[in-house]
Design a protein around this motif. Structure first.
Motif, PDB file in Angstrom:
ATOM      1  N   GLU A  39       0.851  -1.282   0.053  1.00 44.12           N
ATOM      2  CA  GLU A  39      -0.004  -0.075   0.111  1.00 44.12           C
ATOM      3  C   GLU A  39       1.069   1.366  -0.135  1.00 44.12           C
ATOM      4  O   GLU A  39       0.576   2.298  -0.886  1.00 44.12           O
ATOM      5  CB  GLU A  39      -1.017   0.126   1.275  1.00 44.12           C
ATOM      6  CG  GLU A  39      -2.046  -1.114   0.999  1.00 44.12           C
ATOM      7  CD  GLU A  39      -1.438  -2.470   1.686  1.00 44.12           C
ATOM      8  OE1 GLU A  39      -0.431  -2.440   2.186  1.00 44.12           O
ATOM      9  OE2 GLU A  39      -2.317  -3.293   1.495  1.00 44.12           O
ATOM     10  N   ILE A  40       2.114   1.354   0.800  1.00 44.60           N
ATOM     11  CA  ILE A  40       2.694   2.294   0.994  1.00 44.60           C
ATOM     12  C   ILE A  40       3.556   2.568  -0.273  1.00 44.60           C
ATOM     13  O   ILE A  40       3.760   3.658  -1.086  1.00 44.60           O
ATOM     14  CB  ILE A  40       3.821   2.181   2.077  1.00 44.60           C
ATOM     15  CG1 ILE A  40       2.853   2.262   3.444  1.00 44.60           C
ATOM     16  CG2 ILE A  40       4.758   3.246   1.862  1.00 44.60           C
ATOM     17  CD1 ILE A  40       3.913   2.124   4.577  1.00 44.60           C
ATOM     18  N   ARG A  41       3.960   1.517  -0.954  1.00 42.08           N
ATOM     19  CA  ARG A  41       4.763   1.628  -2.209  1.00 42.08           C
ATOM     20  C   ARG A  41       3.799   1.973  -3.341  1.00 42.08           C
ATOM     21  O   ARG A  41       4.258   2.863  -4.376  1.00 42.08           O
ATOM     22  CB  ARG A  41       5.283   0.274  -2.750  1.00 42.08           C
ATOM     23  CG  ARG A  41       6.179  -0.013  -3.993  1.00 42.08           C
ATOM     24  CD  ARG A  41       7.228   1.153  -3.984  1.00 42.08           C
ATOM     25  NE  ARG A  41       7.997   1.187  -2.837  1.00 42.08           N
ATOM     26  CZ  ARG A  41       9.320   0.307  -2.659  1.00 42.08           C
ATOM     27  NH1 ARG A  41       9.852  -0.365  -3.478  1.00 42.08           N
ATOM     28  NH2 ARG A  41       9.884   0.503  -1.495  1.00 42.08           N
ATOM     29  N   LEU A  42       2.557   1.616  -3.470  1.00 38.29           N
ATOM     30  CA  LEU A  42       1.698   2.215  -4.553  1.00 38.29           C
ATOM     31  C   LEU A  42       1.324   3.681  -4.096  1.00 38.29           C
ATOM     32  O   LEU A  42       1.540   4.279  -5.292  1.00 38.29           O
ATOM     33  CB  LEU A  42       0.303   1.553  -4.288  1.00 38.29           C
ATOM     34  CG  LEU A  42       0.541   0.084  -5.028  1.00 38.29           C
ATOM     35  CD1 LEU A  42      -0.987  -0.643  -4.572  1.00 38.29           C
ATOM     36  CD2 LEU A  42       0.860  -0.171  -6.341  1.00 38.29           C
ATOM     37  N   ALA A  43       1.354   4.032  -3.012  1.00 33.72           N
ATOM     38  CA  ALA A  43       1.181   5.558  -2.838  1.00 33.72           C
ATOM     39  C   ALA A  43       2.477   6.188  -3.451  1.00 33.72           C
ATOM     40  O   ALA A  43       2.241   7.336  -3.886  1.00 33.72           O
ATOM     41  CB  ALA A  43       0.840   5.791  -1.324  1.00 33.72           C
ATOM     42  N   GLN A  44       3.538   5.774  -3.128  1.00 27.79           N
ATOM     43  CA  GLN A  44       4.881   6.449  -3.541  1.00 27.79           C
ATOM     44  C   GLN A  44       4.785   6.540  -4.863  1.00 27.79           C
ATOM     45  O   GLN A  44       5.289   7.502  -5.497  1.00 27.79           O
ATOM     46  CB  GLN A  44       6.155   5.511  -2.871  1.00 27.79           C
ATOM     47  CG  GLN A  44       6.306   5.784  -1.255  1.00 27.79           C
ATOM     48  CD  GLN A  44       7.296   4.686  -1.008  1.00 27.79           C
ATOM     49  OE1 GLN A  44       7.459   3.619  -1.450  1.00 27.79           O
ATOM     50  NE2 GLN A  44       7.908   5.228   0.305  1.00 27.79           N
ATOM     51  N   HIS A  45       4.566   5.617  -5.525  1.00 27.01           N
ATOM     52  CA  HIS A  45       4.567   5.480  -7.117  1.00 27.01           C
ATOM     53  C   HIS A  45       3.534   6.446  -7.562  1.00 27.01           C
ATOM     54  O   HIS A  45       3.809   7.200  -8.366  1.00 27.01           O
ATOM     55  CB  HIS A  45       4.179   4.159  -7.818  1.00 27.01           C
ATOM     56  CG  HIS A  45       5.381   3.032  -7.713  1.00 27.01           C
ATOM     57  ND1 HIS A  45       6.515   3.321  -8.343  1.00 27.01           N
ATOM     58  CD2 HIS A  45       5.385   1.948  -7.342  1.00 27.01           C
ATOM     59  CE1 HIS A  45       7.476   2.171  -8.305  1.00 27.01           C
ATOM     60  NE2 HIS A  45       6.647   1.315  -7.477  1.00 27.01           N
ATOM     61  N   SER A  46       2.252   6.628  -6.929  1.00 28.25           N
ATOM     62  CA  SER A  46       1.279   7.424  -7.463  1.00 28.25           C
ATOM     63  C   SER A  46       1.557   8.948  -7.134  1.00 28.25           C
ATOM     64  O   SER A  46       1.302   9.868  -7.981  1.00 28.25           O
ATOM     65  CB  SER A  46      -0.053   7.022  -6.676  1.00 28.25           C
ATOM     66  OG  SER A  46      -0.394   5.657  -7.094  1.00 28.25           O
ATOM     67  N   SER A  47       2.426   9.130  -6.125  1.00 28.32           N
ATOM     68  CA  SER A  47       2.706  10.528  -5.622  1.00 28.32           C
ATOM     69  C   SER A  47       4.023  10.934  -6.543  1.00 28.32           C
ATOM     70  O   SER A  47       4.116  12.268  -6.721  1.00 28.32           O
ATOM     71  CB  SER A  47       3.096  10.682  -4.541  1.00 28.32           C
ATOM     72  OG  SER A  47       4.053  10.155  -3.990  1.00 28.32           O
ATOM     73  N   GLY A  48       4.681  10.111  -7.067  1.00 30.00           N
ATOM     74  CA  GLY A  48       5.958  10.416  -7.654  1.00 30.00           C
ATOM     75  C   GLY A  48       7.290  10.591  -6.861  1.00 30.00           C
ATOM     76  O   GLY A  48       8.298  10.817  -7.380  1.00 30.00           O
ATOM     77  N   GLU A  49       6.963  10.271  -5.621  1.00 29.67           N
ATOM     78  CA  GLU A  49       7.841  10.322  -4.510  1.00 29.67           C
ATOM     79  C   GLU A  49       9.234   9.580  -4.769  1.00 29.67           C
ATOM     80  O   GLU A  49      10.188   9.655  -4.296  1.00 29.67           O
ATOM     81  CB  GLU A  49       7.323   9.772  -3.171  1.00 29.67           C
ATOM     82  CG  GLU A  49       8.357   9.736  -2.146  1.00 29.67           C
ATOM     83  CD  GLU A  49       7.678   9.222  -0.815  1.00 29.67           C
ATOM     84  OE1 GLU A  49       8.259   8.751   0.105  1.00 29.67           O
ATOM     85  OE2 GLU A  49       6.196   9.342  -0.585  1.00 29.67           O
ATOM     86  N   LEU A  50       9.033   8.235  -5.497  1.00 28.63           N
ATOM     87  CA  LEU A  50      10.182   7.352  -5.700  1.00 28.63           C
ATOM     88  C   LEU A  50      11.075   7.935  -6.789  1.00 28.63           C
ATOM     89  O   LEU A  50      12.075   7.530  -6.918  1.00 28.63           O
ATOM     90  CB  LEU A  50       9.648   6.193  -6.129  1.00 28.63           C
ATOM     91  CG  LEU A  50       8.936   5.168  -4.964  1.00 28.63           C
ATOM     92  CD1 LEU A  50       8.332   4.069  -5.487  1.00 28.63           C
ATOM     93  CD2 LEU A  50       9.899   5.079  -3.904  1.00 28.63           C
TER      94      LEU A  50
END
Length: 97
Positions: free
Chosen positions: A27-38
């Motif tokens: 869930e956290i990784r998907l949020a990171q991908h979605s926000s562009g954070e990674l």
């Protein structure tokens, strides 16, 4: 013994490309991908959509699945996403010979 699960996953990016990764917190990784954070591949190809995810007992197993899938053709990835194991197997045999 830990209850921690590890996951390999496939995302579809806005440009139609696929991204394969692994994580212990999906869930956290998907949020990171979605926000562009990674940064990286998915950051300039948002939004992303989770198409496939599988759990593994260890990080090594999830990472091995990621590396294996990254080497697959688009057709084979799409067969996996669709759950079409006969086609995954057929495509694997076609590539071997």
């Amino acid at each position: 013994m830990s209850n921690l699960e590890f996951h390999a996953y496939i995302l579809r990016c806005a440009d139609g490309s696929y991204y394969t990764g692994h994580t212990d917190q999906i869930e956290i990784r998907l949020a990171q991908h979605s926000s562009g954070e990674l940064g990286g591949w998915t950051s300039s190809r948002r939004p992303v959509e989770l198409l496939w995810c599988e759990s593994f007992p260890s990080r090594d197993d999830a990472f091995a699945a990621e590396r294996r899938i990254k080497g697959w053709s688009r057709a084979k990835k799409e067969a996996l996403i669709a759950g079409n194991w006969d086609l995954v197997s057929e495509l694997a045999q076609n590539r071997q010979g």
